[in-house]
Write an enzyme that holds these catalytic residues in place. Sequence first.
Site, short mmCIF file in Angstrom:
data_model
loop_
_atom_site.label_atom_id
_atom_site.label_comp_id
_atom_site.label_asym_id
_atom_site.label_seq_id
_atom_site.Cartn_x
_atom_site.Cartn_y
_atom_site.Cartn_z
N GLY A 21 -9.97 -18.19 31.13
CA GLY A 21 -9.18 -17.94 29.94
C GLY A 21 -7.87 -17.28 30.30
N GLN A 22 -6.99 -17.20 29.31
CA GLN A 22 -5.67 -16.61 29.54
C GLN A 22 -5.32 -15.69 28.39
OE1 GLN A 22 -2.75 -19.29 30.96
NE2 GLN A 22 -1.02 -17.95 30.56
N GLY A 23 -4.98 -14.44 28.73
CA GLY A 23 -4.62 -13.46 27.72
C GLY A 23 -3.15 -13.12 27.78
N GLY A 24 -2.78 -12.10 27.03
CA GLY A 24 -1.38 -11.73 26.95
C GLY A 24 -0.84 -11.17 28.25
N PHE A 25 -1.68 -10.62 29.13
CA PHE A 25 -1.20 -9.97 30.33
C PHE A 25 -1.67 -10.65 31.60
CE2 PHE A 25 -1.59 -6.40 27.23
CZ PHE A 25 -0.26 -6.40 26.89
N GLY A 26 -2.21 -11.87 31.49
CA GLY A 26 -2.62 -12.55 32.70
C GLY A 26 -3.73 -13.55 32.46
N LYS B 10 -9.17 -11.04 37.36
CA LYS B 10 -8.06 -10.91 36.41
C LYS B 10 -6.76 -10.87 37.20
CE LYS B 10 -6.45 -8.03 32.57
NZ LYS B 10 -6.76 -6.84 31.74
N ASP C 220 -8.25 -1.17 21.49
CA ASP C 220 -8.19 -2.62 21.25
C ASP C 220 -9.58 -3.23 21.26
OD1 ASP C 220 -6.86 -4.99 20.69
OD2 ASP C 220 -6.70 -5.56 22.80
N VAL D 246 -7.63 -15.15 33.71
CA VAL D 246 -8.91 -14.76 34.29
C VAL D 246 -9.55 -15.99 34.92
CG1 VAL D 246 -11.17 -13.74 33.87
CG2 VAL D 246 -9.19 -12.95 32.57
#
Length: 664
Positions: free
Chosen positions: A357-362, A378, A475, A364
């Site tokens: 997956g991909q989040g706001g800061f990088g 990560k 969060d 995984v």
Amino acid sequence: MEMDKDRLPVMIFIIITLLMPPASLSAVDPLSIFCSTDARNYTPNSQFENNLKQLLESLSFNTSISGGFYNDTIGDGPSMVYGQSLCRWDVNSTVCQNCVNEASQEIFKSCKTTDAMIWYELCQIQYSYQISFSLMVYTGKYPDKNNEEKTVSNPHHFKDVLMYLMRNLSGEAAFNSSKHMFATGKVKYSEKNTIYGLQQCTRDISESNCNNCLNSALADLSECCSSHQGGTVVSRNCNVRFELYSFFNDTSSSLLNFPYSKAGDKWKTWKVVTPCASIILLAVISFCAFHLWMKKGLENIEDEEKSEVVLLHDLASPTGVTITEEGKFISSEELAFIDLATIKIATNDFSDSNKLGQGGFGTVYKGFLPDGKEVAVKRLSRKSWQGLEEFKNEVILIAKLQHRNLVRLLACGFEGEEKLLLYEFMPNKSLDVFIFDSERRAELNWKVYYSIIEGIARGLLYLHEDSRLKIIHRDLKPSNVLLDHEMVAKISDFGMARIFCENQNTANTKKVVGTYGYMAPEYAMEGLFSVKSDVYSFGVILLEIISGKRNSGFYLTEHAKTLVAYAWRLWKEGKELEFVEPLLMESWPTAEVLKCMHIALLCVQEDPEERPTMSAVVVLLGSESIDLPEPKQPAIFSVGRIRISESTTDPTSNGLTLSIVSPR
């Protein structure tokens, strides 16, 4: 020469006092006092206070004749008081009675509240308006005396020997029935010095809960005091202590032999000393390069954020070395270092086929280490300055946290612009995958969901009260609750977490970060956050589990502006069952589901002071007999009332928006 008959009793008392062993003398001052401010209002001269007086007056005598442990309840209904007292097993009944009597007077004088605890060296007392007997809720406390202890000369060897002793004692205290959940022991850590240890549990909990409590306390003891000449951690259900002198009176205490030789110690010392020169050289070079880069980046962030930035002067640390907040090199057994080449092999050079997956800061990735262990890697986005700050924050925080319901950080890797964290792999992904997908949701029954709810609650309790640091996650949302192969819930993603001082309860920030729909209104609108901010987020997650619907985006439906508002409306109209996802009704008794909805509404109340603490939530979840108070108006606000200043969509969380929200 005849002795004056009037002086004879005095002389006898003095002689007996002098002959008493150290463990039989009561401490003058308490080690720690906990007076809750979140339970409910305390009214002087009320029936509750009268019942409390009666309970406290009875504890000293009853404890002394009951083998050093006693619990009781007095009164009924809202005025009922539950009380419990424990004496150290190695003191006699007279000393026990005196200590409990002193503790009873002090706790009544110091705590005008409906939930309190007090600890002395030889005894402890707790009382509450709610049933707490037999419920293991670990809430570790650190007596001030820990700060007065001197440090030892060889802390690494000392810690090894200390924890060897204490781990042996925890098994003895928990599982040896003849020990009455009490154990003492000693071990030599040098030719002239011996470590003395003591552990004890309250006798109303199971053996396994005693062992779990002691393990949690030992983790805290290792954090706070493993380089000191003495240390104590106390909690509701267990206590641990060590000193470099004999402080207990236990004839059954055994002398343990530490299994490592002096030659082994010299070898470990040689391994540490040899690379020192290269470490120092690397530190100087890395510091200079990073300092120039850091200085340039700092020019673009606000003054307030500059003060919050934690400078890790070397992000390219060698194996076995990590960095403190002050930029100092320290050896670390808890956090391993893995080189970039190994991580590339593990993730097939960060291939798309390994992407989780991909989040706001990088991004995984899934990886396989050389020993075959599965990990989640990560990888920080190179374009995100804020992401770097969150990344460093996460390294500092999570390396210090060890709990069953927190994702475990296994290792880290820093090389060039690459900043990587390696976590334990979670095969069942995150909670949102199940609760917001109709097909996946059907795979789990209410029993599993309830276990997940309890796991989240215990993880938050650890962050708020049980770890050495008070940590606000900021969060918490379903995509940040990961599930292992046994569906055990583990809280993840500490990039936005904040550390609080021991006596700090709230903080304020101009830059509000988090996810819309899970942020408490006082945080989103005013920048105020506290442990009650996380409690609000927990309540929202609970409502989402029960309903199968998202709070974020619910305003697009015809039911209400938010899921919280919808739950509140149905609750007030007596139509709670309409809120519950039908599949849950088929798999478990309705009463337990509705109890969780009730707890959720208590957690999302508008006034933070009205929301329960996570310790209270854990107790409520574990009890079937506590009457829950009526919830008050929840915090309800819509997207139109806040201004989203910056956001990043996270595809792994099914469209949830990670937002930086500025209060109006």
